[in-house]
Design an enzyme around this catalytic site. Structure first.
Site, PDB file in Angstrom:
ATOM      1  N   SER A  94       0.832  -1.196   0.000  1.00 17.90           N
ATOM      2  CA  SER A  94       0.000   0.000   0.000  1.00 17.90           C
ATOM      3  C   SER A  94       0.875   1.257   0.000  1.00 17.90           C
ATOM      4  O   SER A  94       1.693   1.441  -0.883  1.00 17.90           O
ATOM      5  CB  SER A  94      -0.953  -0.048   1.200  1.00 17.90           C
ATOM      6  OG  SER A  94      -1.977   0.908   1.101  1.00 17.90           O
ATOM      7  N   ASP A 216     -10.126  -4.320  -5.621  1.00 16.61           N
ATOM      8  CA  ASP A 216      -9.501  -3.621  -4.497  1.00 16.61           C
ATOM      9  C   ASP A 216     -10.186  -2.267  -4.339  1.00 16.61           C
ATOM     10  O   ASP A 216     -10.120  -1.428  -5.233  1.00 16.61           O
ATOM     11  CB  ASP A 216      -8.003  -3.446  -4.765  1.00 16.61           C
ATOM     12  CG  ASP A 216      -7.249  -2.834  -3.594  1.00 16.61           C
ATOM     13  OD1 ASP A 216      -7.882  -2.183  -2.741  1.00 16.61           O
ATOM     14  OD2 ASP A 216      -6.015  -2.987  -3.535  1.00 16.61           O
ATOM     15  N   HIS A 244      -7.552  -5.426  -0.386  1.00 17.41           N
ATOM     16  CA  HIS A 244      -6.337  -4.616  -0.434  1.00 17.41           C
ATOM     17  C   HIS A 244      -5.154  -5.274   0.268  1.00 17.41           C
ATOM     18  O   HIS A 244      -4.049  -4.733   0.250  1.00 17.41           O
ATOM     19  CB  HIS A 244      -6.640  -3.258   0.229  1.00 17.41           C
ATOM     20  CG  HIS A 244      -5.598  -2.218   0.019  1.00 17.41           C
ATOM     21  ND1 HIS A 244      -5.233  -1.750  -1.230  1.00 17.41           N
ATOM     22  CD2 HIS A 244      -4.832  -1.523   0.910  1.00 17.41           C
ATOM     23  CE1 HIS A 244      -4.301  -0.820  -1.100  1.00 17.41           C
ATOM     24  NE2 HIS A 244      -4.033  -0.672   0.185  1.00 17.41           N
TER      25      HIS A 244
END
Length: 270
Positions: A94, A216, A244
């Site tokens: 991320s 996602d 995610h």
């Protein structure tokens, strides 16, 4: 060794080459427990907590210094320098995917490969670019965090995880969010969701794996495709897995994709 203490660095595994794992927003190094051990027989595995997260030195979190992702990139470089690491494999989930990108740009000799898990160079939509969010969406997110952080966490973690049939995953992510200092989380959320690293992408020369989930909520497929188009030496792998956090919800798929990227000849012989 103050740097290693600051970022709560742990080192395991064997091998000449190091593999450094960096976690995403609201998380800590424990989130890599289902993936990192798979590489300990071939790599020196380095885990760390971003300053402000996990068991890092929370007192070191200065909002002015950490107003951009650059400070976190500097911290990671500090760790690489303290351990005298070169030609590392940087694995970032991320927001840490973009931190890894910044590290590779600043000192390319220290980074041999990038593994970007659920990355996004910009979360906000823009002309000709789909990031997934409008500014009003992000502002509403910030307002909810500020007014009811625990409620916000409980509501958003199932959306982030994307596996309603496996509530234990959302519960773990929610617990991680709730164990994060709310003031730091609120600040880091603004840094994360308002960041724009698109202009940095052309400066990356390090081979990169973009590991994208098919669905996602935070980083839609268009984002992974954009990164693939703008990272000169990249490959895009789309996992048949929602959410995610594939390193938690689909660790074996994640491990296999990373292995194939790092050692394609070896995998072909298995």
């Amino acid at each position: 060794m103050e740097v290693l203490k600051r970022n709560n660095v742990t080192v395991t595994g064997t091998g000449q080459q190091a593999m450094v794992f960096m976690h995403g927003f609201g998380c800590n190094q424990h989130m890599w427990r289902l993936v990192a051990p798979a590489f300990e027989d071939r790599y020196r595995v380095v885990l760390l907590d971003l300053v402000g997260a996990g068991k890092s030195d929370l007192a070191a979190y200065n909002p002015a210094r950490y107003s951009t992702l650059d400070a976190h990139a500097e911290d990671v470089l500090d760790v690489l320098q303290a351990l005298d690491l070169h030609d590392t494999v940087l694995v970032g989930h991320s927001v840490s995917a973009m931190i890894a990108v910044l590290v590779a740009i600043r000192e390319p000799a220290r980074v041999a490969r990038l593994v970007l898990v659920a990355p996004s160079p910009r979360y906000l939509n823009d002309a000709g670019y789909t990031g997934g969010f409008e500014l009003a969406d992000i502002e509403e997110l910030f307002d909810t965090m500020d007014n009811n952080y625990l409620g916000w966490s409980a509501g958003i973690t199932p959306v982030i995880m994307g596996h309603p049939e496996r509530p234990e995953l959302s519960e773990e992510l929610n617990n991680s969010f709730c164990n994060t200092d709310p003031t730091i989380a609120q600040h880091f959320a603004r840094v994360t969701f308002l960041s724009d690293n698109r202009a940095d992408l052309p400066h990356v020369r390090t081979p990169a794996l973009i590991l994208q989930s098919a669905q996602d909520a935070l980083a839609p497929l268009a984002v992974g495709q954009y990164l693939h188009q703008h990272l000169a030496n990249s490959q895009l792998t789309v996992l048949n897995n929602p959410g995610h956090c594939p390193h938690l919800s689909a660790p074996q798929q994640t491990i296999s994709a990373i292995n194939l990227f790092l050692e394609p000849a070896r995998i072909a012989q298995v």
